[in-house]
Design a protein around this motif. Structure first.
Motif, PDB file in Angstrom:
ATOM      1  N   VAL A   3      -6.780  -2.900  -1.578  1.00 56.14           N
ATOM      2  CA  VAL A   3      -5.644  -2.011  -1.856  1.00 56.14           C
ATOM      3  C   VAL A   3      -5.401  -1.894  -3.357  1.00 56.14           C
ATOM      4  O   VAL A   3      -5.259  -0.785  -3.895  1.00 56.14           O
ATOM      5  CB  VAL A   3      -4.374  -2.517  -1.148  1.00 56.14           C
ATOM      6  CG1 VAL A   3      -3.159  -1.699  -1.574  1.00 56.14           C
ATOM      7  CG2 VAL A   3      -4.545  -2.458   0.359  1.00 56.14           C
TER       8      VAL A   3
ATOM      9  N   ARG B 100       0.822  -1.208   0.000  1.00 58.90           N
ATOM     10  CA  ARG B 100       0.000   0.000   0.000  1.00 58.90           C
ATOM     11  C   ARG B 100       0.857   1.258   0.000  1.00 58.90           C
ATOM     12  O   ARG B 100       0.568   2.226  -0.729  1.00 58.90           O
ATOM     13  CB  ARG B 100      -0.937   0.000   1.213  1.00 58.90           C
ATOM     14  CG  ARG B 100      -1.952   1.130   1.188  1.00 58.90           C
ATOM     15  CD  ARG B 100      -2.831   1.121   2.423  1.00 58.90           C
ATOM     16  NE  ARG B 100      -2.158   1.705   3.571  1.00 58.90           N
ATOM     17  CZ  ARG B 100      -2.781   2.351   4.558  1.00 58.90           C
ATOM     18  NH1 ARG B 100      -4.098   2.468   4.541  1.00 58.90           N
ATOM     19  NH2 ARG B 100      -2.110   2.852   5.569  1.00 58.90           N
TER      20      ARG B 100
ATOM     21  N   ARG C 233      -2.302  -2.943 -14.244  1.00 59.26           N
ATOM     22  CA  ARG C 233      -2.879  -1.606 -14.225  1.00 59.26           C
ATOM     23  C   ARG C 233      -4.059  -1.523 -15.175  1.00 59.26           C
ATOM     24  O   ARG C 233      -3.998  -1.995 -16.307  1.00 59.26           O
ATOM     25  CB  ARG C 233      -1.823  -0.576 -14.625  1.00 59.26           C
ATOM     26  CG  ARG C 233      -1.159   0.069 -13.456  1.00 59.26           C
ATOM     27  CD  ARG C 233      -0.169   1.154 -13.775  1.00 59.26           C
ATOM     28  NE  ARG C 233      -0.154   1.667 -15.124  1.00 59.26           N
ATOM     29  CZ  ARG C 233       0.958   2.076 -15.734  1.00 59.26           C
ATOM     30  NH1 ARG C 233       2.127   1.986 -15.113  1.00 59.26           N
ATOM     31  NH2 ARG C 233       0.907   2.552 -16.953  1.00 59.26           N
TER      32      ARG C 233
ATOM     33  N   LEU D 107       2.216   2.098  -3.486  1.00 64.14           N
ATOM     34  CA  LEU D 107       1.219   2.651  -4.391  1.00 64.14           C
ATOM     35  C   LEU D 107       0.789   4.050  -3.957  1.00 64.14           C
ATOM     36  O   LEU D 107       0.581   4.941  -4.795  1.00 64.14           O
ATOM     37  CB  LEU D 107       0.007   1.728  -4.469  1.00 64.14           C
ATOM     38  CG  LEU D 107       0.279   0.317  -5.025  1.00 64.14           C
ATOM     39  CD1 LEU D 107      -1.021  -0.479  -5.084  1.00 64.14           C
ATOM     40  CD2 LEU D 107       0.936   0.378  -6.397  1.00 64.14           C
ATOM     41  N   GLU D 108       0.672   4.271  -2.661  1.00 62.57           N
ATOM     42  CA  GLU D 108       0.284   5.589  -2.166  1.00 62.57           C
ATOM     43  C   GLU D 108       1.330   6.650  -2.480  1.00 62.57           C
ATOM     44  O   GLU D 108       1.006   7.838  -2.606  1.00 62.57           O
ATOM     45  CB  GLU D 108       0.018   5.548  -0.659  1.00 62.57           C
ATOM     46  CG  GLU D 108      -1.296   4.870  -0.279  1.00 62.57           C
ATOM     47  CD  GLU D 108      -1.619   4.982   1.191  1.00 62.57           C
ATOM     48  OE1 GLU D 108      -0.680   5.237   1.983  1.00 62.57           O
ATOM     49  OE2 GLU D 108      -2.793   4.815   1.560  1.00 62.57           O
TER      50      GLU D 108
ATOM     51  N   GLY E 165       2.844   6.892  -5.188  1.00 63.29           N
ATOM     52  CA  GLY E 165       2.791   7.214  -6.606  1.00 63.29           C
ATOM     53  C   GLY E 165       3.560   6.292  -7.515  1.00 63.29           C
ATOM     54  O   GLY E 165       3.667   6.550  -8.728  1.00 63.29           O
TER      55      GLY E 165
ATOM     56  N   ARG F 176       3.925   3.187  -9.866  1.00 65.85           N
ATOM     57  CA  ARG F 176       2.897   2.583 -10.702  1.00 65.85           C
ATOM     58  C   ARG F 176       3.470   1.425 -11.519  1.00 65.85           C
ATOM     59  O   ARG F 176       3.559   1.498 -12.763  1.00 65.85           O
ATOM     60  CB  ARG F 176       2.314   3.641 -11.638  1.00 65.85           C
ATOM     61  CG  ARG F 176       1.629   4.797 -10.930  1.00 65.85           C
ATOM     62  CD  ARG F 176       0.241   4.440 -10.497  1.00 65.85           C
ATOM     63  NE  ARG F 176      -0.653   4.355 -11.647  1.00 65.85           N
ATOM     64  CZ  ARG F 176      -1.821   3.746 -11.619  1.00 65.85           C
ATOM     65  NH1 ARG F 176      -2.222   3.145 -10.518  1.00 65.85           N
ATOM     66  NH2 ARG F 176      -2.586   3.705 -12.692  1.00 65.85           N
TER      67      ARG F 176
ATOM     68  N   HIS G 108      -6.202   1.517  -6.102  1.00 66.72           N
ATOM     69  CA  HIS G 108      -5.118   2.214  -6.800  1.00 66.72           C
ATOM     70  C   HIS G 108      -5.092   1.901  -8.294  1.00 66.72           C
ATOM     71  O   HIS G 108      -4.092   2.144  -8.978  1.00 66.72           O
ATOM     72  CB  HIS G 108      -3.775   1.865  -6.154  1.00 66.72           C
ATOM     73  CG  HIS G 108      -3.618   2.443  -4.782  1.00 66.72           C
ATOM     74  ND1 HIS G 108      -4.082   1.807  -3.646  1.00 66.72           N
ATOM     75  CD2 HIS G 108      -3.076   3.620  -4.360  1.00 66.72           C
ATOM     76  CE1 HIS G 108      -3.816   2.551  -2.592  1.00 66.72           C
ATOM     77  NE2 HIS G 108      -3.216   3.655  -2.990  1.00 66.72           N
TER      78      HIS G 108
ATOM     79  N   TYR H 160      -5.834  -1.162 -10.107  1.00 65.12           N
ATOM     80  CA  TYR H 160      -5.343  -2.445 -10.613  1.00 65.12           C
ATOM     81  C   TYR H 160      -6.469  -3.467 -10.639  1.00 65.12           C
ATOM     82  O   TYR H 160      -7.388  -3.419  -9.828  1.00 65.12           O
ATOM     83  CB  TYR H 160      -4.195  -2.961  -9.740  1.00 65.12           C
ATOM     84  CG  TYR H 160      -2.910  -2.181  -9.934  1.00 65.12           C
ATOM     85  CD1 TYR H 160      -1.918  -2.639 -10.795  1.00 65.12           C
ATOM     86  CD2 TYR H 160      -2.704  -0.979  -9.261  1.00 65.12           C
ATOM     87  CE1 TYR H 160      -0.743  -1.918 -10.976  1.00 65.12           C
ATOM     88  CE2 TYR H 160      -1.543  -0.242  -9.446  1.00 65.12           C
ATOM     89  CZ  TYR H 160      -0.562  -0.722 -10.311  1.00 65.12           C
ATOM     90  OH  TYR H 160       0.589   0.003 -10.502  1.00 65.12           O
TER      91      TYR H 160
END
Length: 278
Positions: free
Chosen positions: A178, A116, A199, A119-120, A122, A124, A182, A184
């Motif tokens: 999660v 998490r 993604r 991904l938080e 940024g 990717r 984001h 996915y």
């Protein structure tokens, strides 16, 4: 289930190699950069459970490898205990690009929180594999806590990892929250080992052609004992229901109580020896 779910690739523990080869043959690569944690051996090809990145490495990919016990500068393997509070700094120190082709998350512990945090921040990655705990039904969002979430400060230099028997990591339901939050979507499952995510923007119109999340677990041995049964009730203070955690804005007490309520109701083999402590 998918034809590769219970097969094995040339190097990986399960069918991760097969999935990755097919995905990147269709969607192609960009920078051929990977990150894998934990890398439980000193180098590729040694006796271990099977690195998800070995085939990629042999094909010329490069990246960052992380593990709590092993270090090898030749293959850029760095020794670190990973937490939600330090993973981003480690990525920055090692110049991990914000967008890279593949991330492998497998540390038998508080994986969800590290995943998490990445991904938080940024990052990717185009394709991700996450280890999941098959002791938990996919409708539940049970996860082991990151100690840095529980306490304001953890002495990382003195931290000692202890495998939490059948309570390791996070269930598929928690990881799904999660990943989907984001951007996915799940595209595959590797036995009782990993979930594979891509993604949404890469899938584009193909999202509608993918089966639903639940389809990938048809005939899976979810809820059956995987790894040793819990022998101590101490573990019960270290697990939460992640869905409750999100809904309550991070209330650990409510999330822990919700997890206990779920586990009491489920009567899972994992917790048979400590069921009287719920």
């Amino acid at each position: 289930m998918h034809q590769w779910t219970d097969r094995s690739g040339p190097y990986s523990q399960g069918s991760q190699d097969l999935y990755l080869e097919k995905i990147f043959s269709v969607f192609h690569t960009t920078n051929r950069y990977f990150v894998e944690f934990g890398f439980n051996t000193l180098s590729y090809g040694l006796n271990a459970s099977g690195a998800n990145t070995q085939k990629l490495y042999e094909d010329g990919w490069r990246g960052l490898l992380l593990d709590a016990n092993n270090e090898n500068t030749r293959i850029n393997l760095k020794k670190h205990y990973l937490f939600a509070t330090n993973i981003v700094a480690i990525f920055e120190e090692n110049n991990v690009p914000k967008e890279f082709d593949y991330l492998s998350c497998d540390m038998d512990s508080h994986d969800l929180w590290v995943f998490r945090a990445i991904l938080e921040a940024g990052y990717r990655p185009r394709v991700i594999t996450t280890e999941y705990n098959s002791n938990y039904p996919i409708t539940d969002a049970i996860t082991l806590l990151d100690p840095t979430i529980v306490r304001n400060s953890v002495d990382i230099g003195k931290f000692e990892f202890k495998f939490s028997q059948c309570a390791w990591g996070a269930g598929a339901g928690a990881l799904r929250i999660v990943a989907e939050a984001h951007g996915y979507k799940m595209v595959g499952r590797v036995g009782n080992l990993d979930l594979i995510w891509m993604r949404n923007d890469l899938l584009m119109n193909q999202c509608s052609l993918l089966p639903p999340f639940e389809w990938f677990f048809h005939d899976a041995s979810i809820g059956k004992l995987h790894h040793r049964q819990q022998s101590s009730s101490d573990i019960l203070s270290q697990i939460i229901d992640y869905e409750t955690y999100v809904r309550t804005g991070g209330n650990l007490t409510a999330s822990n109580r919700a997890a206990h309520s779920i586990l009491k109701r489920r009567r899972l083999p994992c917790y048979e020896s400590v069921k009287n402590f719920f």
